[in-house]
Design a protein around this motif. Structure first.
Motif, short mmCIF file in Angstrom:
data_model
loop_
_atom_site.label_atom_id
_atom_site.label_comp_id
_atom_site.label_asym_id
_atom_site.label_seq_id
_atom_site.Cartn_x
_atom_site.Cartn_y
_atom_site.Cartn_z
N GLU A 295 -6.38 -7.25 -0.68
CA GLU A 295 -5.45 -8.18 -0.04
C GLU A 295 -4.09 -7.53 0.15
O GLU A 295 -3.43 -7.76 1.18
N GLU A 296 -3.65 -6.72 -0.80
CA GLU A 296 -2.40 -5.95 -0.63
C GLU A 296 -2.49 -5.05 0.59
O GLU A 296 -1.57 -4.99 1.41
N ALA A 297 -3.61 -4.35 0.71
CA ALA A 297 -3.80 -3.46 1.85
C ALA A 297 -3.80 -4.25 3.15
O ALA A 297 -3.25 -3.81 4.17
N ARG A 298 -4.39 -5.44 3.12
CA ARG A 298 -4.44 -6.27 4.33
C ARG A 298 -3.03 -6.71 4.74
O ARG A 298 -2.70 -6.72 5.94
N MET A 299 -2.20 -7.05 3.76
CA MET A 299 -0.82 -7.44 4.08
C MET A 299 -0.08 -6.28 4.73
O MET A 299 0.67 -6.46 5.71
N ASP A 300 -0.28 -5.08 4.22
CA ASP A 300 0.37 -3.91 4.82
C ASP A 300 -0.19 -3.65 6.22
O ASP A 300 0.55 -3.26 7.12
N LEU A 301 -1.47 -3.88 6.39
CA LEU A 301 -2.09 -3.64 7.70
C LEU A 301 -1.58 -4.63 8.74
O LEU A 301 -1.39 -4.27 9.91
N VAL A 302 -1.34 -5.86 8.33
CA VAL A 302 -0.79 -6.86 9.26
C VAL A 302 0.55 -6.38 9.82
O VAL A 302 0.82 -6.48 11.02
N VAL A 303 1.38 -5.84 8.94
CA VAL A 303 2.69 -5.33 9.38
C VAL A 303 2.51 -4.04 10.17
O VAL A 303 3.13 -3.84 11.23
N GLY A 304 1.65 -3.16 9.68
CA GLY A 304 1.44 -1.88 10.35
C GLY A 304 0.83 -2.01 11.73
O GLY A 304 1.01 -1.13 12.57
N ALA A 305 0.11 -3.10 11.97
CA ALA A 305 -0.49 -3.31 13.29
C ALA A 305 0.56 -3.65 14.34
O ALA A 305 0.27 -3.64 15.54
N GLU A 306 1.78 -3.97 13.91
CA GLU A 306 2.86 -4.31 14.83
C GLU A 306 4.05 -3.36 14.72
O GLU A 306 4.95 -3.42 15.56
N ASP A 307 4.07 -2.52 13.72
CA ASP A 307 5.20 -1.63 13.50
C ASP A 307 4.67 -0.25 13.12
O ASP A 307 4.13 -0.06 12.03
N ASP A 308 4.82 0.71 14.04
CA ASP A 308 4.23 2.03 13.78
C ASP A 308 4.99 2.82 12.72
O ASP A 308 4.57 3.92 12.34
N ARG A 309 6.09 2.26 12.22
CA ARG A 309 6.78 2.92 11.11
C ARG A 309 6.11 2.67 9.77
O ARG A 309 6.36 3.36 8.79
N ILE A 310 5.26 1.66 9.72
CA ILE A 310 4.53 1.33 8.49
C ILE A 310 3.22 2.11 8.48
O ILE A 310 2.35 1.89 9.34
N VAL A 311 3.08 3.01 7.54
CA VAL A 311 1.88 3.86 7.47
C VAL A 311 1.11 3.52 6.20
O VAL A 311 1.66 3.59 5.09
#
Length: 773
Positions: A295-311
């Protein structure tokens, strides 16, 4: 139910030590006869929830967890409610009231039975519950049974009423202590939950401090609400304390997992990750909190899917890819698709978008899949996938139009099925897409349908004015048609802005272009065309269709390309502005009279589904509804009339629907409606003038003054400018700082007796004076 020593430990001090502290805090005397708490230090944990400030907890020999309503540095404002384990010998145990125990046993309510056993064991540690609470016959008090039943249903107020009624009838009767204790706990729980639901979080914290008996593992919902209250009142460290206490002391796996999920939503990520230290062995090879890591990874993926600075880390990517493969829904696959697509990794995004689309064929999945296909040079597949969803939203329509433009521009020239070509052209016409129209022009040109190409290039310029590529395409097509006059007119308009357009007629410009490394395209060779069923043919066997009603200064796109010719040198006729209401009324009267459909507005006073009408009847009804100022219904009626096989009926319907949408203020729909039937030049100019008027007003009201002036300039080319629009022009110049232009306009209108202009002139002079000072 297994009763943990922690529950014994927590509740006994809550009922004893906490009671003394609260009574002292509120100034009441400490009652005599209460059981005492052993003062011998024990190796036990302590959890403290304070109503405010730091608290002094009893000295203990082990680590202490403190849950305060305010930071520890704050001076003590109130004593703490302590939750602690009591050890050592206890005083003589008073007689245990097992009335509730027996009642729950008789009712077969095992949940409450086990909860009551835990409560009694917490109060009386030496007490041993009976193996069978029903083994010994007991006196059955039916009235008491009713009270217990009311309690079981959560009807605490009714229990209080029943107690009061019985005491009134039987002055010497007292309810069992167990009932009163449970009733007080239930009422306190309800108050805390009500405050939580109402988001009165300070009340939640106070209620918790006043009712320590609720702060146990069996009251998990209450514990979660207390943590939430701390987190949402900027006391995250206290919320962390609550979550830590739960994970250290409570055992139900589902509740522990839910605690981590809740903490993930409220705590800072670094603080949250400290909770993993309390993880226990999970089932099989998985750790207890593995689902939380996902679920932590999913939360990061939600943000990363809209912001390419989040890796995402490699572990997070692996977790999410496994979750997407093992899951049954499209959500995780979609997130992975967008994550990769945002980073221009179409080869990695396409399989995830495809998996999401296979699981649930939604517009978003089709949109993502089409984008990936376009990047992979599979625009034909992209067009096919996203076509059905193109009207779902503007972003999806944009992807469809991108697929169309890319498909048309493909090399070698693709063989597009007639049905696909028709729907592409129709959609481009419906949304007035300048880029798509330009690509249709080049596609038609390369199919040697040069006349059709001219119309599409001109249409593209009409929809997208600053469109040099379309202007260049138009010039090449005019050159191929040997239309010297048309080409010279185009070069005169565009030559100063485009060297390659000027080079079409100017040898010096052509040499200059060649020196710069460019090339003058005077003719475009027709490539080998792959047609339906025949590969290698040099002449296309398919026809190239376009939406009926796409107009330009060079003519009207024929219903079937290659079968009808158009004229393309005549300029549109400029007509005076006609108010849409008046035009609609005039047209309605003329149409109804001509078709014998008289009867005035009473002919459409009743509700009728326009789908049940013939096109001619629907047209009459549309004009009638316009006279009644019911444009929404009129637009629907005109829509039915547009299906007529009669060109005249379609023309009238397109005109009527445009006016209906204009009256509703829906300019985009009005513009599309205007393309649905071939209107006369006067009608087309009237509709276009009204569309531009509404757009100019909207731009002005939004503060887009330069755009408002540009739209008014465009409108002035087809219709005279009204006084109210000139006022908008004047104010736009003023707000842009061009006081001279504004003064000129307002002065002219003021001299003509237009009162609003005087106000504008005065404001211009005021601003001018301020600027001077």
């Amino acid at each position: 139910m297994k009763v943990r020593p922690l529950q014994v430990f927590v509740v006994v001090v809550a009922l004893v030590a906490g009671f003394f502290v609260l009574r002292s805090f509120f100034g009441g005397p400490v009652p005599t006869g209460m059981p005492t708490v052993a003062t011998t230090q024990q190796q036990v944990p302590i959890a403290t929830i304070a109503a405010g400030g730091a608290t002094a907890a009893p000295a203990v020999a082990t680590a202490t967890t403190t849950i305060n309503a305010a930071p520890a540095a704050t001076p003590a404002a109130a004593p703490a409610v302590q939750i602690a384990a009591a050890g050592g010998d206890t005083a003589a145990i008073p007689e245990v009231d097992t009335a509730a125990l027996r009642y729950f046993a008789r009712q077969g309510d095992t949940v409450r039975l086990q909860a009551e056993i835990a409560r009694l064991q917490a109060l009386y540690p030496a007490w041993v519950p009976p193996a069978d609470p029903l083994a010994t016959p007991v006196y059955v008090d039916t009235e008491m049974d009713r009270m217990w039943a009311l309690y079981s249903e959560g009807r605490f107020a009714d229990v209080r009423t029943a107690i009061a009624d019985r005491q009134a009838r039987e002055p010497g009767w007292s309810p069992p202590a167990a009932l009163l204790d449970l009733l007080a706990i239930g009422e306190a729980r309800n108050r805390l939950i009500a405050a939580s639901n109402a988001r009165r979080f300070d009340e939640v914290i106070v209620a918790a401090a006043q009712n320590p008996t609720l702060l146990v593992c069996s009251e998990m919902d209450v514990m979660w609400r207390i943590a939430e209250a701390f987190a949402l009142t900027d006391r995250e460290p206290r919320a962390l304390d609550v979550y830590t206490y739960i994970l250290q002391n409570c055992d139900v796996p589902s509740e522990r997992l839910a605690t981590m999920q809740k903490a993930l939503g409220y705590l800072d990520r670094d603080d949250f990750r400290t909770l993993y230290r309390y993880e226990r062995a999970g089932t099989g090879t998985a750790a207890e909190f593995d689902p939380i890591r996902t679920e932590e990874a999913r939360m990061d993926l939600v943000v990363g899917a809209e912001d390419d600075r989040i890796v995402l880390t490699a572990d997070e990517i692996a977790r999410m890819e496994e979750a997407a493969r093992l899951g049954t829904g499209p959500a995780d696959a979609l997130l992975l698709g967008w994550y990769y697509q945002l980073r221009d990794e179409a080869r990695r995004s396409e399989p995830w978008f495809r998996l999401a689309y296979q699981r649930d064929a939604t517009a978003e999945a089709a949109q993502g899949l089409a984008l990936a296909m376009i990047d992979l040079d599979r625009a034909d597949e992209a067009e096919d996938v996203v076509y059905a969803y193109r009207e779902d939203s503007d972003p999806v329509m944009a992807v469809y139009l991108a697929a169309v433009a890319t498909y048309l521009a493909a090399q070698p020239i693709p063989d597009i099925a007639p049905a696909v070509l028709r729907r592409m052209a129709e959609t481009v016409g419906e949304v007035r897409d300048g880029v798509g129209a330009r690509q249709l022009g080049w596609y038609a040109y390369n199919l040697s349908q040069v006349t059709t190409a001219v119309v599409w290039f001109q249409t593209s310029l009409a929809w997208l004015a600053d469109n040099e590529e379309a202007a260049y395409g138009l010039g090449v097509a005019l050159q191929r048609l040997q239309d010297t006059a048309g080409l010279n007119a185009l070069v005169a308009q565009w030559g100063a802005r485009s060297l390659r357009i000027r080079a079409l007629t100017d040898p010096a410009a052509a040499r200059q272009l060649q020196q710069q490394g460019g090339a003058v395209q005077t003719t475009v060779p027709v490539p080998t065309i792959v047609t339906t069923g025949t590969r290698g043919a040099t002449t296309p066997t398919t026809t190239y269709t376009a939406p009926v009603g796409v107009t330009s200064t060079y003519g009207t796109v024929p219903a079937t390309y290659g079968t009808a010719q158009t004229t393309y040198a005549a300029a549109p006729t400029t007509t005076a502005y006609v108010a849409p209401v008046a035009a609609a009324t005039t047209q309605a009267a003329a149409t109804i009279a001509a078709t014998g459909g008289g009867g005035g507005t009473t002919a459409c006073s009743t509700s009728v589904n326009p789908e049940s009408l013939s096109p001619a009847a629907a047209l009459n009804r549309g004009w009638c509804l316009m006279d009644l100022d019911r444009p929404t219904e009129a637009a629907a009626a005109f829509g039915v009339a547009l299906r007529s096989s009669s060109a005249a009926t379609r023309s009238d319907a397109a005109y009527g629907q445009s006016l209906a949408y204009l009256r509703l203020g829906v300019t985009d729909r009005a513009a599309i409606a205007a393309t649905q039937g071939e209107m006369t030049a006067a009608r087309a100019d009237e509709v276009q003038a009204n569309i531009l008027s509404q757009r100019a007003v909207a731009a002005y009201q939004d503060g887009r003054y330069a755009e408002a002036i540009r739209i008014l300039d465009e409108r002035a080319r087809i219709a005279g400018e009204q006084n109210d629009l000139m006022i908008i022009r004047g104010y736009s110049y003023m707000y842009m700082g061009n006081l001279g232009a504004a003064r000129s306009i307002f002065g002219m209108l003021a001299n003509a007796g237009f009162p609003d202009a005087r106000d504008g002139l005065a404001e211009v002079e005021r601003r001018g004076a301020v600027a001077v000072n």
